[in-house]
Design an enzyme around this catalytic site. Structure first.
Site, PDB file in Angstrom:
ATOM      1  N   GLY A 107      -8.909   1.715   5.715  1.00  0.00           N
ATOM      2  CA  GLY A 107      -9.844   1.524   4.604  1.00  0.00           C
ATOM      3  C   GLY A 107      -9.210   2.043   3.328  1.00  0.00           C
ATOM      4  O   GLY A 107      -8.174   2.697   3.364  1.00  0.00           O
ATOM      5  N   GLY A 117       0.833  -1.213   0.000  1.00  0.00           N
ATOM      6  CA  GLY A 117       0.000   0.000   0.000  1.00  0.00           C
ATOM      7  C   GLY A 117       0.860   1.253   0.000  1.00  0.00           C
ATOM      8  O   GLY A 117       0.430   2.307   0.475  1.00  0.00           O
ATOM      9  N   GLN A 170       8.213  -2.569  -4.933  1.00  0.00           N
ATOM     10  CA  GLN A 170       8.407  -3.891  -4.302  1.00  0.00           C
ATOM     11  C   GLN A 170       8.677  -3.714  -2.796  1.00  0.00           C
ATOM     12  O   GLN A 170       8.226  -2.751  -2.224  1.00  0.00           O
ATOM     13  CB  GLN A 170       9.509  -4.698  -4.996  1.00  0.00           C
ATOM     14  N   GLY A 195      -2.735  -9.368 -11.927  1.00  0.00           N
ATOM     15  CA  GLY A 195      -4.042  -9.923 -11.572  1.00  0.00           C
ATOM     16  C   GLY A 195      -3.943 -11.227 -10.786  1.00  0.00           C
ATOM     17  O   GLY A 195      -4.959 -11.837 -10.441  1.00  0.00           O
ATOM     18  N   ARG A 196      -2.707 -11.659 -10.474  1.00  0.00           N
ATOM     19  CA  ARG A 196      -2.539 -12.935  -9.765  1.00  0.00           C
ATOM     20  C   ARG A 196      -3.072 -12.857  -8.333  1.00  0.00           C
ATOM     21  O   ARG A 196      -2.923 -11.821  -7.672  1.00  0.00           O
ATOM     22  CB  ARG A 196      -1.048 -13.300  -9.677  1.00  0.00           C
ATOM     23  N   THR A 210      13.259  -9.812  -6.684  1.00  0.00           N
ATOM     24  CA  THR A 210      13.321  -9.046  -7.921  1.00  0.00           C
ATOM     25  C   THR A 210      14.792  -8.723  -8.196  1.00  0.00           C
ATOM     26  O   THR A 210      15.669  -9.073  -7.398  1.00  0.00           O
ATOM     27  CB  THR A 210      12.426  -7.789  -7.843  1.00  0.00           C
ATOM     28  N   LEU A 229      -5.378  -2.221   8.317  1.00  0.00           N
ATOM     29  CA  LEU A 229      -5.699  -2.772   9.632  1.00  0.00           C
ATOM     30  C   LEU A 229      -7.156  -3.244   9.677  1.00  0.00           C
ATOM     31  O   LEU A 229      -7.501  -4.220  10.348  1.00  0.00           O
ATOM     32  CB  LEU A 229      -5.446  -1.716  10.726  1.00  0.00           C
ATOM     33  N   ALA A 275       5.979  -3.060 -10.940  1.00  0.00           N
ATOM     34  CA  ALA A 275       5.203  -2.433  -9.869  1.00  0.00           C
ATOM     35  C   ALA A 275       3.905  -1.881 -10.436  1.00  0.00           C
ATOM     36  O   ALA A 275       3.768  -1.736 -11.650  1.00  0.00           O
ATOM     37  CB  ALA A 275       6.009  -1.297  -9.265  1.00  0.00           C
ATOM     38  N   GLY A 276       2.983  -1.592  -9.555  1.00  0.00           N
ATOM     39  CA  GLY A 276       1.755  -0.964 -10.032  1.00  0.00           C
ATOM     40  C   GLY A 276       0.895  -0.570  -8.858  1.00  0.00           C
ATOM     41  O   GLY A 276       0.890  -1.257  -7.847  1.00  0.00           O
ATOM     42  N   HIS A 277       0.251   0.565  -8.978  1.00  0.00           N
ATOM     43  CA  HIS A 277      -0.746   0.874  -7.958  1.00  0.00           C
ATOM     44  C   HIS A 277      -1.873   1.709  -8.538  1.00  0.00           C
ATOM     45  O   HIS A 277      -1.749   2.313  -9.595  1.00  0.00           O
ATOM     46  CB  HIS A 277      -0.125   1.516  -6.716  1.00  0.00           C
TER      47      HIS A 277
HETATM   48  P1  IMP Z   1      10.280  -9.586 -11.374  1.00  0.00           P
HETATM   49  O1  IMP Z   1      10.471  -8.350 -10.562  1.00  0.00           O
HETATM   50  O2  IMP Z   1       9.221  -9.451 -12.439  1.00  0.00           O
HETATM   51  O3  IMP Z   1      11.564 -10.134 -11.913  1.00  0.00           O
HETATM   52  O4  IMP Z   1       9.732 -10.731 -10.384  1.00  0.00           O
HETATM   53  C1  IMP Z   1      10.522 -11.268  -9.344  1.00  0.00           C
HETATM   54  C2  IMP Z   1       9.678 -11.526  -8.091  1.00  0.00           C
HETATM   55  O5  IMP Z   1       9.275 -10.285  -7.532  1.00  0.00           O
HETATM   56  C3  IMP Z   1       8.398 -12.317  -8.337  1.00  0.00           C
HETATM   57  O6  IMP Z   1       8.138 -13.132  -7.213  1.00  0.00           O
HETATM   58  C4  IMP Z   1       7.338 -11.232  -8.440  1.00  0.00           C
HETATM   59  O7  IMP Z   1       6.060 -11.713  -8.110  1.00  0.00           O
HETATM   60  C5  IMP Z   1       7.854 -10.258  -7.405  1.00  0.00           C
HETATM   61  N1  IMP Z   1       7.420  -8.877  -7.648  1.00  0.00           N
HETATM   62  C6  IMP Z   1       7.910  -8.022  -8.574  1.00  0.00           C
HETATM   63  N2  IMP Z   1       7.287  -6.837  -8.490  1.00  0.00           N
HETATM   64  C7  IMP Z   1       6.392  -6.928  -7.497  1.00  0.00           C
HETATM   65  C8  IMP Z   1       5.469  -6.012  -6.903  1.00  0.00           C
HETATM   66  O8  IMP Z   1       5.354  -4.840  -7.279  1.00  0.00           O
HETATM   67  N3  IMP Z   1       4.725  -6.511  -5.878  1.00  0.00           N
HETATM   68  C9  IMP Z   1       4.867  -7.773  -5.411  1.00  0.00           C
HETATM   69  N4  IMP Z   1       5.711  -8.656  -5.924  1.00  0.00           N
HETATM   70  C10 IMP Z   1       6.483  -8.241  -6.951  1.00  0.00           C
END
Ligand code: IMP
Length: 438
Positions: free
Chosen positions: A415, A15, A223, A301-302, A238, A331, A39-41
């Site tokens: 929230g 978050g 991350q 989306g996993r 990563t 929380l 990454a993404g948010h």
């Molecule tokens: P990569 O960064 O795509 O090489 O992935 C390596 C590992 O880091 C994998 O287990 C991914 O699921 C995890 N990972 C990479 N970026 C994120 C993130 O933003 N959030 C959570 N896990 C991440």
């Protein structure tokens, strides 16, 4: 406010986006320093949903500098799509600055990421398949293509040729892939160069000047500590350093320019991809946490793996990042559980006890969590805005975490909405605190 680093203190997805968004309001610049579009948010602003992968979400505030630092790896297709998407919605992207030294994700990096995972089979890392690892590998091998190379056709072509050559063998199955055609690739990347040229800058100088003027700069990590290539659960990590030290390296400032380091942790833990996870819950409680917390990836989306809060790992993250504050998010997701568990040590083979996070991979793979049980609460805490609005058990939970880790909790998320946060008394002392909280 000055220099504040915000990092993930778990396995990512803590978050950070929301905390950065809150603090960015008072910042002059937001700087990304590592990672890429793995990454993404999601930010919800005035009822509109924005998804970010590369550009700091601070871009939604007019007039802020949003920097993509030298430590980031950039997929220019994703970047230009993100710029177009923002502009189409009337967002001014004039504050964006891209380091000329940042490395570029090339089509062959994506193919290599896929091929590498396929080759590992059951042992695969579960990468996001965005080409992150192969791009950082080329950077270290000094075969990388950088943003500045996009501005010179001759150099670009020469560098792509040099980078492609040693990969021919691994890329043999993709030999006929049109994206690997040297001329087409060069043309495509030159076009990206034209499109982003106006944003390319000497971002190290830019950030230094802001800090020198005591302006407020947020360094936004991607991350989390446990995915750090040096300090995380290698090889299930990563390919960059999500720890606070990398904020300096990845943006070109020195450690003395940093005033505060915030670690963001969920009130429980999630992990995406493979690798050790001592507090993982494979049961109904794990499923409930996933459903209530909406624990599905923004980027892929996993479904995320879920577990109880791991304080051994969190204390380790506090140390390797020198955290000055914790923000505990989500929380509210724990409301309604009778009893809560927090992991305070690991048990290894032959019942060996580990109070500290073990450095040895095999120990970690066999580690089982030893739990402390804490009382739960049933109240909905979504409306709480001060610590005293929280039920006793929720306050005790936060106190236990803060005491164990040895870092004050500055902010608590209750929230998904922007205003669903509590600034604690400790948070009010932070240079990042809004005027009303101080
Ligand atoms: P990569 O960064 O795509 O090489 O992935 C390596 C590992 O880091 C994998 O287990 C991914 O699921 C995890 N990972 C990479 N970026 C994120 C993130 O933003 N959030 C959570 N896990 C991440």
């Amino acid at each position: 406010m000055a220099g504040i680093v915000i990092v993930g203190a778990q396995w990512g997805d803590e978050g950070k986006g929301k905390v950065v968004d809150l603090l960015a309001e008072r910042a002059d610049a937001v700087v990304r320093f590592q990672g890429g579009n793995n990454a993404g948010h999601t930010i919800i602003r005035d009822g509109e949903t924005f998804k970010f992968h590369l550009i700091p979400s601070g871009i939604l505030y007019p007039g802020k500098k949003c920097v993509i630092g030298n430590g980031v790896v950039i997929d220019p297709k994703v970047l230009t799509d993100e710029i177009d998407g923002l502009r189409a919605r009337g967002i001014d992207t004039g504050g964006l600055r891209i380091s000329a030294n940042a490395h570029l994700i090339m089509p062959y990096h994506l193919l290599l990421d896929h091929a590498g995972e396929a080759r590992l089979g059951k042992l695969q890392i579960g990468t996001t398949r965005r080409g992150i690892g192969p791009c950082y590998a080329d950077k270290a091998a000094r075969l990388g293509i950088r943003v500045q190379d996009l501005l010179d056709e001759k150099i670009l072509k020469k560098k792509i040729t040099a980078a492609l050559d040693p990969k021919r063998l691994s890329l043999r199955p993709f030999q006929k892939d049109p994206s690997l055609d040297l001329h087409a690739m060069t043309e495509e990347y030159l076009t990206y160069g034209h499109r982003i040229e106006q944003y390319i800058a000497d971002t190290s100088t830019l950030v230094w000047e802001l800090l020198d003027e005591r302006r407020n700069v947020i360094f936004e990590g991607a991350q989390g500590a446990m995915l750090d290539i040096d300090h995380g659960t290698y090889p299930f990590v990563t390919s960059s350093n999500p720890v606070s030290g990398a904020a300096c390296v990845g943006s070109g400032v020195g450690p003395k320019d940093i005033d505060e380091i915030w670690g963001i942790a969920k009130a429980y833990v999630t992990r995406v991809g493979a690798g050790p996870f001592p507090t993982e819950l494979d049961d109904d409680i794990g499923t409930q946490i996933r459903q209530r917390g909406g624990e599905f990836g923004t980027t892929t989306g996993r479904a995320r793996r879920t577990g109880w809060l791991d304080l051994v790992a969190l204390r380790y993250a506090a140390r390797i990042n020198t955290l000055t504050a914790l923000a505990i998010t989500k929380l509210d997701v724990l409301s309604g559980f009778d009893r809560l568990h927090v992991c305070t040590r690991y048990r290894g083979e032959e019942d060996a006890v580990f109070e500290q996070f073990p450095y040895h991979q095999s120990v970690l793979h066999h580690a089982r969590a030893d739990y402390e049980e804490l009382p739960g609460w049933t109240e909905d805490i979504g409306e709480a805005r001060t610590e005293s609005d929280l039920p006793d058990a929720a306050r005790e939970y936060l106190e236990f975490v803060s005491d164990f880790v040895g870092v004050p909790v500055a902010l608590v998320g209750v929230g998904p909405a922007r205003d669903q946060v509590i600034w604690t008394r400790a948070g009010a002392d932070s240079v990042a605190a809004p005027a009303a909280a101080s």
